[in-house]
Design an enzyme around this catalytic site. Sequence first.
Site, PDB file in Angstrom:
ATOM      1  N   ASP B  91       0.871  -1.162   0.000  1.00  0.00           N
ATOM      2  CA  ASP B  91       0.000   0.000   0.000  1.00  0.00           C
ATOM      3  C   ASP B  91       0.920   1.228   0.000  1.00  0.00           C
ATOM      4  OD1 ASP B  91      -2.100   1.684   0.058  1.00  0.00           O
ATOM      5  OD2 ASP B  91      -2.787   1.163   2.070  1.00  0.00           O
ATOM      6  N   ASP B 276      -7.144  -8.226   1.588  1.00  0.00           N
ATOM      7  CA  ASP B 276      -6.223  -8.203   2.727  1.00  0.00           C
ATOM      8  C   ASP B 276      -7.030  -7.758   3.921  1.00  0.00           C
ATOM      9  OD1 ASP B 276      -5.213  -5.331   3.950  1.00  0.00           O
ATOM     10  OD2 ASP B 276      -6.126  -5.138   1.954  1.00  0.00           O
TER      11      ASP B 276
END
Lengths: 380, 380
Positions: B91, B276
């Site tokens: 990310d 996730d």
Amino acid sequence: MLKIIKKSKKSQARIGTLHTAHGVIQTPFFMPIATRGAVKGITSFEIEEKLKSEIILSNTYHLLLAPGMEILKKTRGLHDFMQWPKPILTDSGGFQVFSLGKLRKITEKGVKFKNPKDGKSHELTPENVIKYQNIIGSDIMMVLDECTEYPCSEKRAKESMEMSLRWAERCKKEHDKLKLKKTELGKRADKQLLFGIVQGSTFKDLRKECAERLVKIGFDGYALGGVSVGKGIHSGYQVLDWVFDNLPYNKPRYVMGMGTPKDIIEGVKRGVDMFDCVIPTREGRHGRLFTSPPGPLSLVRRRGGFYSTINITNAKFKKDFSAINKDSKIPELREYSKAYLYHLFKTNEVLGSRLASLNNLEFYLDLMKKIREEIKSGRL
Amino acid sequence: MLKIIKKSKKSQARIGTLHTAHGVIQTPFFMPIATRGAVKGITSFEIEEKLKSEIILSNTYHLLLAPGMEILKKTRGLHDFMQWPKPILTDSGGFQVFSLGKLRKITEKGVKFKNPKDGKSHELTPENVIKYQNIIGSDIMMVLDECTEYPCSEKRAKESMEMSLRWAERCKKEHDKLKLKKTELGKRADKQLLFGIVQGSTFKDLRKECAERLVKIGFDGYALGGVSVGKGIHSGYQVLDWVFDNLPYNKPRYVMGMGTPKDIIEGVKRGVDMFDCVIPTREGRHGRLFTSPPGPLSLVRRRGGFYSTINITNAKFKKDFSAINKDSKIPELREYSKAYLYHLFKTNEVLGSRLASLNNLEFYLDLMKKIREEIKSGRL
């Protein structure tokens, strides 16, 4: 039972095998500590397969508080509970109770104490520590003893020793009584070894007398208690010589809670067969790593310091991409870098202390292996 | 690149393979979270060999603070640093920075923030998050976006979305620029995938518009951001339908930070390929264990709840000597009992949360495997 295989000509060191209900252990050996039935962050499978330890140490006092004897009875002992198939030594817990200060009360009968966590009352007596260790299924049980504060007066040491001797005798009797029972636990008791603990603080005459009188009671092995109380081993290593002169040569000798790598070598030279110490895991959790150059111990010692420690949180390791230990038999320690371990400690990742503890336990167990090789080849 | 192997006739679900620089991943998949380059208490070797995960997720923001880009440059990226040979998604860190509250300041240029630990100033811009992820060596990079608070007004959502779109475009340009460089990092950039992130809060028109405009910029995959902010996924799962209609069918779809086992099944049915979530490790640390009866998912679902959770610290597990998970492929989880795990949690032994995290990650990865089998056999 101890079988001595070779005695050093240079020192009192000896190698041998200690035979227990759960297998044979090569002496001299070091015991990783699983106080509450778990070595910090490491599974029993790793202790067996990666560290190849032949024995671990646990603690009656801690196991009494949790999981408690009811659970250990149901699961047929600690071996099954923690999935550890090899020998276990348990301390009786006396030492831990005496550290409780105001929370405990000692009488001739035993020690009453309160669980610091929930305030519940418990009692350790010479009789019930044997019963508890029988339920735990320890391969090597320890008697209940009083560990005196350091320093202490000769009068105090003498009185305490006398009580510890009376307790030792009661432990022996209780063990003999259990052996006669025709139950599962009775059969188990028959295979459990019971060790006496020599007290007497820093006083030569008391230590010698205590050893002699324990031998008269008769135990499967003898431990030295109270030598690691205070700052390091007191009175140098003399106390080992005093006591060992008065112990039967063919019984295992155990110095409780000692020590540093140097303590271990000095102990072995004086005839110690068994060691335990919190150093490898405690220091590991704080990022202190033991390392040793490869090669036989004598060679490494001749070159100077035979081991060194590093503090992995030191800034110099931030960019050190060399392996945690390139000579390790444990893949994680060969493949992860010091820089990665530094990072894990700096970011409080629990994996850090797991790796550091593995590193330090491997160092200690490897040190024992090297020591045994030195004795075998006549160099120690 | 996503290769779709089979599309469900019953739903929007599909199975396929996602091809990255470090290998092929079967979709749909779940990513264990290694925020700082380590999954809580678990080694990379265990993630690979015991959990058999094909990908993990890490975070640019956290890696920027520690170990920092200098270290990651020297060690040639995160794969080498954490000894993980398979794909990594990172990310960009936008989400984490926005959680800092007063410690950050957002402008058109990017986000300035102070490290809460040492007060040092840092900046994330669309350009440097791409540079950082290039240094990290992520197989899948995410653009920098602003994640709006929940709930938020349509005006606020629109303005924020517009900026996120301008940022997305700048990220794409920076990535294209890096690809042209004839350096190691340039060659690496060429193989790195870049995903856009659809924002627009709870507003259907904004979400649709954002998706469309990201597609015009052109990314290797598309993520949904901000759906897990607040209490669970907002606006039910509608947001997935709104957006997926406007995304190219043959590009991977990722819903960030979602979710529960139910969220995952509902997501897959709507065409999500990638998930996730912190749930397995976070809940594991608190003693909450996910369990599922063996057998195909459809059968288990027909019988009612297709999974359940237990709180291992509940008193009823004190004497439960059954395996943590008798059907596990991980020996520790088959051989240690629930009573032992209860004991580890009650005595604060770190081994407890390690075992619980392993259990929960295995559950999540196994759920994905079962989901893929269901799609393959036409049942989902």
